[in-house]
Design a protein around this motif. Sequence first.
Motif, PDB file in Angstrom:
ATOM      1  N   ALA A 157       0.765  -1.055  -0.041  1.00 54.93           N
ATOM      2  CA  ALA A 157       0.110  -0.034  -0.085  1.00 54.93           C
ATOM      3  C   ALA A 157       0.804   1.297   0.051  1.00 54.93           C
ATOM      4  O   ALA A 157       0.562   2.084  -0.733  1.00 54.93           O
ATOM      5  N   PHE A 158       1.971   1.353   0.881  1.00 57.21           N
ATOM      6  CA  PHE A 158       2.880   2.470   0.932  1.00 57.21           C
ATOM      7  C   PHE A 158       3.667   2.668  -0.442  1.00 57.21           C
ATOM      8  O   PHE A 158       3.824   3.775  -0.911  1.00 57.21           O
ATOM      9  N   ARG A 159       3.853   1.441  -0.964  1.00 56.90           N
ATOM     10  CA  ARG A 159       4.572   1.560  -2.155  1.00 56.90           C
ATOM     11  C   ARG A 159       3.755   2.023  -3.272  1.00 56.90           C
ATOM     12  O   ARG A 159       4.195   2.731  -4.243  1.00 56.90           O
ATOM     13  N   LEU A 160       2.615   1.582  -3.320  1.00 59.68           N
ATOM     14  CA  LEU A 160       1.535   2.180  -4.434  1.00 59.68           C
ATOM     15  C   LEU A 160       1.447   3.624  -4.264  1.00 59.68           C
ATOM     16  O   LEU A 160       1.443   4.401  -5.470  1.00 59.68           O
ATOM     17  N   MET A 161       1.175   4.055  -3.068  1.00 62.15           N
ATOM     18  CA  MET A 161       0.938   5.376  -2.632  1.00 62.15           C
ATOM     19  C   MET A 161       1.945   6.471  -3.304  1.00 62.15           C
ATOM     20  O   MET A 161       1.969   7.359  -3.866  1.00 62.15           O
ATOM     21  N   ALA A 162       3.239   5.827  -2.786  1.00 65.05           N
ATOM     22  CA  ALA A 162       4.562   6.666  -3.274  1.00 65.05           C
ATOM     23  C   ALA A 162       4.717   6.499  -4.711  1.00 65.05           C
ATOM     24  O   ALA A 162       5.194   7.692  -5.333  1.00 65.05           O
ATOM     25  N   SER A 163       4.339   5.616  -5.323  1.00 62.35           N
ATOM     26  CA  SER A 163       4.374   5.435  -6.785  1.00 62.35           C
ATOM     27  C   SER A 163       3.430   6.549  -7.483  1.00 62.35           C
ATOM     28  O   SER A 163       3.968   7.126  -8.354  1.00 62.35           O
ATOM     29  N   ALA A 164       2.372   6.397  -6.895  1.00 65.44           N
ATOM     30  CA  ALA A 164       1.405   7.122  -7.664  1.00 65.44           C
ATOM     31  C   ALA A 164       1.699   8.623  -7.256  1.00 65.44           C
ATOM     32  O   ALA A 164       1.577   9.813  -8.389  1.00 65.44           O
ATOM     33  N   LEU A 165       2.096   9.067  -6.373  1.00 60.36           N
ATOM     34  CA  LEU A 165       2.384  10.470  -5.907  1.00 60.36           C
ATOM     35  C   LEU A 165       3.567  10.864  -6.774  1.00 60.36           C
ATOM     36  O   LEU A 165       3.554  11.830  -7.423  1.00 60.36           O
ATOM     37  N   LEU A 166       4.594  10.008  -7.048  1.00 60.51           N
ATOM     38  CA  LEU A 166       5.865  10.368  -7.530  1.00 60.51           C
ATOM     39  C   LEU A 166       5.163  10.568  -9.332  1.00 60.51           C
ATOM     40  O   LEU A 166       5.764  11.540  -9.980  1.00 60.51           O
ATOM     41  N   VAL A 167       4.436   9.713  -9.786  1.00 58.39           N
ATOM     42  CA  VAL A 167       4.083   9.687 -11.151  1.00 58.39           C
ATOM     43  C   VAL A 167       3.193  11.281 -11.284  1.00 58.39           C
ATOM     44  O   VAL A 167       3.443  11.872 -12.459  1.00 58.39           O
ATOM     45  N   VAL A 168       2.262  11.357 -10.336  1.00 52.77           N
ATOM     46  CA  VAL A 168       1.457  12.492 -10.595  1.00 52.77           C
ATOM     47  C   VAL A 168       2.386  13.816 -10.419  1.00 52.77           C
ATOM     48  O   VAL A 168       2.083  14.782 -11.235  1.00 52.77           O
ATOM     49  N   VAL A 169       3.427  13.827  -9.397  1.00 54.79           N
ATOM     50  CA  VAL A 169       4.345  14.883  -9.456  1.00 54.79           C
ATOM     51  C   VAL A 169       4.740  14.976 -10.823  1.00 54.79           C
ATOM     52  O   VAL A 169       5.237  16.318 -11.368  1.00 54.79           O
ATOM     53  N   GLY A 170       5.572  14.083 -11.412  1.00 50.45           N
ATOM     54  CA  GLY A 170       6.035  13.986 -12.639  1.00 50.45           C
ATOM     55  C   GLY A 170       5.259  14.400 -13.740  1.00 50.45           C
ATOM     56  O   GLY A 170       5.932  15.059 -14.636  1.00 50.45           O
ATOM     57  N   ILE A 171       3.982  14.217 -13.652  1.00 60.12           N
ATOM     58  CA  ILE A 171       3.109  14.842 -14.650  1.00 60.12           C
ATOM     59  C   ILE A 171       2.914  16.331 -14.711  1.00 60.12           C
ATOM     60  O   ILE A 171       2.964  16.970 -15.533  1.00 60.12           O
ATOM     61  N   LEU A 172       3.084  16.936 -13.335  1.00 61.96           N
ATOM     62  CA  LEU A 172       2.762  18.208 -13.090  1.00 61.96           C
ATOM     63  C   LEU A 172       3.846  19.121 -13.375  1.00 61.96           C
ATOM     64  O   LEU A 172       3.939  20.170 -13.574  1.00 61.96           O
ATOM     65  N   THR A 173       5.120  18.604 -13.317  1.00 63.35           N
ATOM     66  CA  THR A 173       6.315  19.274 -13.174  1.00 63.35           C
ATOM     67  C   THR A 173       6.544  20.153 -14.465  1.00 63.35           C
ATOM     68  O   THR A 173       6.842  21.445 -14.363  1.00 63.35           O
ATOM     69  N   PRO A 174       6.231  19.389 -15.815  1.00 65.23           N
ATOM     70  CA  PRO A 174       6.402  20.270 -16.817  1.00 65.23           C
ATOM     71  C   PRO A 174       5.284  21.617 -16.760  1.00 65.23           C
ATOM     72  O   PRO A 174       5.765  22.550 -17.650  1.00 65.23           O
ATOM     73  N   LEU A 175       4.259  21.558 -16.283  1.00 66.28           N
ATOM     74  CA  LEU A 175       3.271  22.624 -16.035  1.00 66.28           C
ATOM     75  C   LEU A 175       4.040  23.706 -15.412  1.00 66.28           C
ATOM     76  O   LEU A 175       4.144  24.845 -15.788  1.00 66.28           O
ATOM     77  N   GLN A 176       4.779  23.336 -14.225  1.00 65.49           N
ATOM     78  CA  GLN A 176       5.646  24.307 -13.508  1.00 65.49           C
ATOM     79  C   GLN A 176       6.533  24.817 -14.571  1.00 65.49           C
ATOM     80  O   GLN A 176       7.005  25.978 -14.439  1.00 65.49           O
ATOM     81  N   ALA A 177       7.234  23.904 -15.458  1.00 65.77           N
ATOM     82  CA  ALA A 177       8.550  24.355 -16.187  1.00 65.77           C
ATOM     83  C   ALA A 177       7.803  25.366 -17.127  1.00 65.77           C
ATOM     84  O   ALA A 177       8.584  26.231 -17.492  1.00 65.77           O
ATOM     85  N   TRP A 178       6.945  25.140 -18.031  1.00 60.48           N
ATOM     86  CA  TRP A 178       6.444  26.073 -18.791  1.00 60.48           C
ATOM     87  C   TRP A 178       5.809  27.319 -18.233  1.00 60.48           C
ATOM     88  O   TRP A 178       6.013  28.424 -18.773  1.00 60.48           O
ATOM     89  N   ILE A 179       4.895  27.293 -17.283  1.00 64.85           N
ATOM     90  CA  ILE A 179       4.526  28.753 -16.621  1.00 64.85           C
ATOM     91  C   ILE A 179       5.746  29.457 -16.060  1.00 64.85           C
ATOM     92  O   ILE A 179       5.762  30.611 -16.414  1.00 64.85           O
ATOM     93  N   GLY A 180       6.672  28.566 -15.686  1.00 54.96           N
ATOM     94  CA  GLY A 180       7.792  29.434 -14.835  1.00 54.96           C
ATOM     95  C   GLY A 180       8.516  29.921 -16.162  1.00 54.96           C
ATOM     96  O   GLY A 180       9.101  31.209 -15.969  1.00 54.96           O
TER      97      GLY A 180
END
Length: 122
Positions: free
Chosen positions: A58-81
């Motif tokens: 359960a912890f592995r899945l939550m950490a994995s999902a969080l990292l993937v979601v943050v990895g998806i959102l990071t290019p948005l930060q990059a472009w807006i920044g």
Amino acid sequence: MSLLDRRYPKSVYQHGGEPDARFSLANERTFLAWIRTSLALLAGGVALETLSLGLHPAFRLMASALLVVVGILTPLQAWIGWMRTERALRLATPLPSANLALPLGIAVIVAGVLVFLGLILP
């Protein structure tokens, strides 16, 4: 139509004058660093879930999902920044802060805590 008229995004290039090329290139390098960070977060999330690690599932899945979601959102930060900084450079105004940097940092800390808990809990 001149080369300057075809530059994208117009919301950036239609304002102000041309800044020193060194500053624009530094801004581009920062954008690319955010993209590399995004790729690392995505790879970490996929690897965490794919590799057979001795973590609580359960912890592995939550950490994995969080990292993937943050990895998806990071290019948005990059472009807006990149856009906000380039516009500020063109208008000779103070540089903006990276609004999503703190939430992304917190998300990485949370993922690390989840991995830690997955290691120590049965």
